[in-house]
Design an enzyme around this catalytic site. Structure first.
Site, mmCIF file in Angstrom:
data_model
loop_
_atom_site.group_PDB
_atom_site.id
_atom_site.type_symbol
_atom_site.label_atom_id
_atom_site.label_comp_id
_atom_site.label_asym_id
_atom_site.label_seq_id
_atom_site.Cartn_x
_atom_site.Cartn_y
_atom_site.Cartn_z
ATOM 1 C CE LYS A 131 -22.260 51.200 -11.272
ATOM 2 N NZ LYS A 131 -21.688 51.357 -9.742
ATOM 3 C CB SER A 173 -22.531 55.037 -8.936
ATOM 4 O OG SER A 173 -21.696 53.839 -8.607
ATOM 5 C CB SER A 185 -22.489 52.637 -5.518
ATOM 6 O OG SER A 185 -21.711 53.769 -5.509
#
Length: 556
Positions: free
Chosen positions: A171, A251, A275
């Protein structure tokens, strides 16, 4: 063995770079070029969707030219053809780490071919405007070279249960030496950092950092009611099971999509509250949100030092355990960090469901997929205990995030960001965004506006944290203790907030698809530092369910 490998690799780098010659086996492959297109029709189609957060304002980034993602690696694909790609698919797609490693040991696959396969696949789909997922922000320009070096190691010395040579996407809020760390935001577009602690742990064990995955900008702590998976740098992450139909989850949206679409062996996400669980569920993969402190947060763009944690996102449970093993480690620079002596891979070898006690939320049994999963567990000998947890509010939850980010972001910038990053506070970031709102904040920055309004004191914040921990732990423990449960079963990220403030681990596993084809996850929640038990039970469930299917448009 690690030290020996590190020394050998260091010695080989110079020689490899100077003497490596690629013999052209076939004709030079034509360049693949992504071309911008008129998004109006696609955007209009989202306005009819029930979920208002899916009413999109744009698909592709106004900042990033996708061709830049693979530009520095184009030459590596010059002699990697579609035939090469097709030949390798059976060894890679949907395969777990031990299977891929065994194929390498047998000489049917090299780490260089594995990396090139994924680069080719990412370019193949992300350059196609009818199939692109906007799931990748950048690729490591050195990754093929690094794979070649690993290919010089005697394969008989490689553990099939290791991350050696496995291409991993991170990420893009996790620091790396060879790529920018943007958190999806323009203000950090040129943020050149060092490796985060967990990145270093992966590299120390010879994992290959393939690149950076898209995410919800600022880990979905910027705008109010905006689409999950959107960032100014990466554009709108899309769900491979339903592009511009289903949410990608946030996210860690890019991390979810890249694993689901087989753009890498595995990915790393981060979670504050939901997330990892949300995008893992939405993309039919396995995602673990560990106990706070089990994995270091150093070098990761923060929201909350109280609740943030990275975690592995994989296609199956065994890969999840392998990645968790690889990333644990005591970090003296992270005040929450704790040592772990647990072998998580060893813990899943006895994946027994029979006789284990599962807490099942009675009201959730109205969900047909949840009910089917519970029945499978019961048929396998699991003991089902129906519970009716009383809903409890989490007052002050947002204040934890608001006050933490006010303090944690300046600390991150001072300690990890590159010198060219001149913003220091949330107010600085907001002022920067206001200079070009159409590009930098098309959905506004309503959450940032609320952050600066929050006047909670440190004393008040500490009281909120303690109160919420008590409320959330009571929510779970009332049933875990009274019924001697091994695990609490939830759906997707439905209990993510409770697990977050309780600082309890949560692990989601694919449990099937709705009538419309949208994935859902069965989520296992237990007390702090019971990741070994969650993985064991999840492995048992996975073995009797095997619900994960590749997204239909990404089979080739």
């Amino acid at each position: 063995m690690k030290n020996m490998l590190t020394i050998l690799i260091t010695l080989l780098i110079f020689v490899s770079c100077k003497t490596e010659k690629k013999e052209p086996k076939k004709e030079l492959q034509p360049k693949v070029i992504w071309k911008p297109y008129n998004e109006a029709k696609d955007l209009e189609s989202t306005k009819a969707l029930e979920q208002s957060r899916m009413h999109l304002k744009l698909v592709n980034s106004k900042v990033l030219d996708k061709n830049q993602i693979w530009k520095e690696l184009e030459s590596e694909l010059d002699y990697f053809s579609k035939d090469d790609y097709d030949k390798l698919k059976k060894f890679i797609l949907e395969k777990n780490i031990p299977s891929i490693q065994q194929t390498v040991k047998e000489g049917k696959l090299t780490y260089e071919e594995l990396v090139k396969f994924f680069i080719y696949r990412i370019r193949k789909y992300e350059s196609d405007n009818s199939l692109s997922l906007n799931s990748v922000i950048s690729l490591n320009p050195k990754v093929v070279e690094q794979a070649r070096i690993l290919d010089k190691i005697d394969k008989n010395t490689i553990d099939v249960n290791s991350i050696f040579g496995m291409p991993i996407l991170l990420k893009d809020n996790i620091g790396t030496d060879d790529m920018f760390t943007t958190a999806g935001t323009v203000v950090l577009q040129n943020n050149k950092t060092g490796n985060a602690f967990i990145t270093e742990r992966l590299i120390d064990q010879n994992a290959l950092i393939l690149g950076k995955a898209n995410l919800s900008e600022w880990a979905y702590f910027l705008c109010v009611g905006c689409p999950v998976g959107y960032s100014a740098i990466g554009g709108q992450t899309l769900n491979p099971y339903g592009r511009m139909i289903f949410e990608s989850g946030g996210s860690s949206s890019g991390s979810g999509a890249v694993v689901a679409a087989n753009f890498c062996v595995a990915a790393i996400g981060t979670e504050t509250s939901g997330s990892i669980l949300s995008p893992s569920s939405q993309n039919s993969i396995v995602g673990l949100k560990p106990t706070i402190g089990l994995l270091s947060r150093s070098g990761i763009v923060p929201i909350s030092s109280t609740l943030d944690t990275p975690g592995p996102m994989t296609k199956n449970v065994i890969d999840n355990a392998i990645l968790l093993n690889a990333m644990v480690g005591m970090d003296s620079t992270d005040s929450a960090s704790v040592p772990s002596k647990v072998d998580y891979l060893e813990s899943i070898k006895e994946s027994v469901i029979k006789g284990k006690r599962f807490g099942v939320v009675k009201s959730f049994l109205e969900d047909s997929l949840y009910a089917q999963s519970v029945n499978k567990i019961k048929t396998a000998g699991g003991e089902i205990v129906e519970v009716k947890p009383e809903q409890a509010g989490l007052p002050g939850f947002l204040s934890i995030l608001n006050i933490d980010i006010k303090n944690d972001l300046p600390e991150y910038i001072n300690s990890y960001a590159s010198d060219n990053i001149t913003v220091k506070t949330i107010e600085d970031v907001m002022a920067f965004n206001l200079k070009d709102t159409l590009v930098r904040i098309p959905y506004g920055q309503g959450i940032f506006e609320e952050i600066i309004k929050d006047t909670t004191t440190i004393q008040g914040l500490n009281q909120i944290k303690e109160n919420l921990k008590i409320v959330a732990r009571n929510y779970f423990d009332t049933h875990l203790d009274a019924h001697n449960l091994d695990v609490f079963l939830s759906i997707n990220n439905y209990h993510a907030g409770y697990a977050a403030v309780a600082k309890y681990p949560a692990l989601t596993v694919p449990m099937g698809y709705t009538d419309k084809g949208e994935p859902k996850g069965l989520t296992f929640i237990g007390k702090s530092f019971t990741e070994d038990k969650l993985l064991q039970l999840a492995q048992g469930y996975e073995s009797i369910s095997e619900e994960r299917k590749m997204p239909a448009k990404y089979l080739e």
